[in-house]
Design a protein around this motif. Sequence first.
Motif, mmCIF file in Angstrom:
data_model
loop_
_atom_site.group_PDB
_atom_site.id
_atom_site.type_symbol
_atom_site.label_atom_id
_atom_site.label_comp_id
_atom_site.label_asym_id
_atom_site.label_seq_id
_atom_site.Cartn_x
_atom_site.Cartn_y
_atom_site.Cartn_z
ATOM 1 N N GLY A 86 35.452 52.750 39.278
ATOM 2 C CA GLY A 86 35.625 52.060 40.548
ATOM 3 C C GLY A 86 34.327 51.997 41.329
ATOM 4 N N GLY A 87 34.375 51.281 42.457
ATOM 5 C CA GLY A 87 33.191 51.195 43.288
ATOM 6 C C GLY A 87 33.269 50.056 44.275
ATOM 7 N N LEU A 88 32.135 49.734 44.859
ATOM 8 C CA LEU A 88 32.029 48.664 45.844
ATOM 9 C C LEU A 88 31.382 47.461 45.188
ATOM 10 C CD1 LEU A 88 32.121 47.635 48.793
ATOM 11 C CD2 LEU A 88 29.880 48.714 49.107
ATOM 12 N N MET A 89 31.984 46.292 45.395
ATOM 13 C CA MET A 89 31.470 45.072 44.784
ATOM 14 C C MET A 89 31.656 43.924 45.760
ATOM 15 S SD MET A 89 30.079 43.505 42.291
ATOM 16 C CE MET A 89 29.985 44.893 41.155
ATOM 17 N N GLN A 90 30.748 42.974 45.711
ATOM 18 C CA GLN A 90 30.894 41.773 46.515
ATOM 19 C C GLN A 90 31.893 40.823 45.865
ATOM 20 O OE1 GLN A 90 26.930 40.163 47.068
ATOM 21 N NE2 GLN A 90 26.774 41.153 49.066
ATOM 22 N N ALA A 91 32.508 39.998 46.646
ATOM 23 C CA ALA A 91 33.436 38.996 46.128
ATOM 24 C C ALA A 91 32.733 38.132 45.084
ATOM 25 C CB ALA A 91 33.961 38.129 47.262
ATOM 26 N N GLY A 92 33.466 37.864 44.006
ATOM 27 C CA GLY A 92 32.897 37.097 42.909
ATOM 28 C C GLY A 92 32.300 37.942 41.811
ATOM 29 N N GLY A 93 32.129 39.221 42.077
ATOM 30 C CA GLY A 93 31.538 40.125 41.093
ATOM 31 C C GLY A 93 32.552 40.655 40.095
ATOM 32 N N SER A 94 32.087 41.548 39.225
ATOM 33 C CA SER A 94 32.929 42.106 38.163
ATOM 34 C C SER A 94 32.791 43.621 38.120
ATOM 35 C CB SER A 94 32.523 41.540 36.798
ATOM 36 O OG SER A 94 32.673 40.142 36.758
ATOM 37 N N GLY A 124 44.051 35.593 34.317
ATOM 38 C CA GLY A 124 42.855 34.779 34.172
ATOM 39 C C GLY A 124 41.605 35.417 34.739
ATOM 40 N N ARG A 125 41.777 36.491 35.524
ATOM 41 C CA ARG A 125 40.611 37.186 36.098
ATOM 42 C C ARG A 125 40.490 38.615 35.566
ATOM 43 N NH1 ARG A 125 40.406 38.431 41.318
ATOM 44 N NH2 ARG A 125 42.675 38.572 41.569
ATOM 45 N N PHE A 126 41.602 39.287 35.365
ATOM 46 C CA PHE A 126 41.620 40.669 34.878
ATOM 47 C C PHE A 126 42.128 40.686 33.436
ATOM 48 C CE2 PHE A 126 42.328 43.044 39.184
ATOM 49 C CZ PHE A 126 41.285 42.321 39.749
ATOM 50 N N MET A 151 37.675 43.424 35.332
ATOM 51 C CA MET A 151 38.031 42.667 36.531
ATOM 52 C C MET A 151 36.893 41.707 36.862
ATOM 53 S SD MET A 151 39.738 45.728 38.789
ATOM 54 C CE MET A 151 38.177 46.545 39.060
ATOM 55 N N ASN A 152 37.190 40.415 36.846
ATOM 56 C CA ASN A 152 36.195 39.380 37.092
ATOM 57 C C ASN A 152 36.576 38.578 38.318
ATOM 58 O OD1 ASN A 152 34.763 39.943 34.546
ATOM 59 N ND2 ASN A 152 36.598 39.085 33.597
ATOM 60 N N ASN A 153 35.592 37.889 38.876
ATOM 61 C CA ASN A 153 35.817 37.050 40.050
ATOM 62 C C ASN A 153 36.620 37.809 41.107
ATOM 63 O OD1 ASN A 153 35.784 34.805 41.712
ATOM 64 N ND2 ASN A 153 37.542 33.835 40.704
ATOM 65 N N LEU A 154 36.150 38.994 41.431
ATOM 66 C CA LEU A 154 36.867 39.858 42.366
ATOM 67 C C LEU A 154 36.985 39.221 43.740
ATOM 68 C CD1 LEU A 154 35.343 43.233 41.240
ATOM 69 C CD2 LEU A 154 37.792 42.744 41.360
ATOM 70 N N LYS A 155 38.107 39.512 44.393
ATOM 71 C CA LYS A 155 38.389 38.998 45.725
ATOM 72 C C LYS A 155 38.636 40.178 46.672
ATOM 73 C CE LYS A 155 40.769 35.035 43.668
ATOM 74 N NZ LYS A 155 42.042 34.279 43.597
ATOM 75 N N PRO A 156 38.433 39.974 47.974
ATOM 76 C CA PRO A 156 38.724 41.066 48.917
ATOM 77 C C PRO A 156 40.147 41.589 48.796
ATOM 78 C CG PRO A 156 37.411 39.396 49.989
ATOM 79 C CD PRO A 156 37.748 38.855 48.626
ATOM 80 N N ASP A 157 41.108 40.721 48.428
ATOM 81 C CA ASP A 157 42.503 41.154 48.262
ATOM 82 C C ASP A 157 42.686 42.090 47.073
ATOM 83 O OD1 ASP A 157 44.196 38.082 49.348
ATOM 84 O OD2 ASP A 157 43.321 39.768 50.456
ATOM 85 N N ASP A 158 41.685 42.213 46.220
ATOM 86 C CA ASP A 158 41.767 43.146 45.091
ATOM 87 C C ASP A 158 41.423 44.576 45.519
ATOM 88 O OD1 ASP A 158 40.284 40.586 43.055
ATOM 89 O OD2 ASP A 158 42.413 41.139 43.181
ATOM 90 N N THR A 159 40.986 44.751 46.748
ATOM 91 C CA THR A 159 40.659 46.085 47.243
ATOM 92 C C THR A 159 41.886 46.984 47.210
ATOM 93 O OG1 THR A 159 38.873 45.295 48.654
ATOM 94 C CG2 THR A 159 39.891 47.395 49.257
ATOM 95 N N ALA A 160 41.771 48.113 46.513
ATOM 96 C CA ALA A 160 42.902 49.026 46.339
ATOM 97 C C ALA A 160 42.435 50.249 45.555
ATOM 98 C CB ALA A 160 44.039 48.348 45.569
ATOM 99 N N VAL A 161 43.302 51.238 45.509
ATOM 100 C CA VAL A 161 43.125 52.329 44.552
ATOM 101 C C VAL A 161 43.833 51.908 43.267
ATOM 102 C CG1 VAL A 161 43.566 54.742 44.013
ATOM 103 C CG2 VAL A 161 43.007 54.066 46.364
#
Length: 124
Positions: free
Chosen positions: A9-17, A66-68, A83-93
């Motif tokens: 896990g970690g911190l990623m900008q939107a659109g990252g993987s 299509g993304r994960f 996990m590809n094309n990450l979105k802020p809504d993907d933020t979770a444990v």
Amino acid sequence: QAHLVETGGGLMQAGGSLRLACEDSSRQFGSYNMAWFRQAPGKERDFVAAIRWRSGSAIHADSVKGRFFISTDRAKTTVYLDMNNLKPDDTAVYYCAASPHGSWRYGVGDYTAWGQGTQVTVSS
């Protein structure tokens, strides 16, 4: 009983993987079907994806399709979630889980072993 440990896990900008990994230190993966769940703050724990050890077939929730992608290594000791094309809504444990059931299961109660979870944070 499987003993599961998640990493990646970690911190990623939107659109990252990111790639998450789940290893079973008890080496009992062959007895289970594996899944990933996630839980955002103040929300229930939701199904993300599952994979069957024997066939390698997998399913993904509509929200990540299509993304994960869930997969295993050839030795079947580790389960991954790419996990590809990450979105802020993907933020979770994100949690790895093991189920003794042969059929597809989507509920938290169907899984008998859980990892400690790994935080994924996606910034906009």
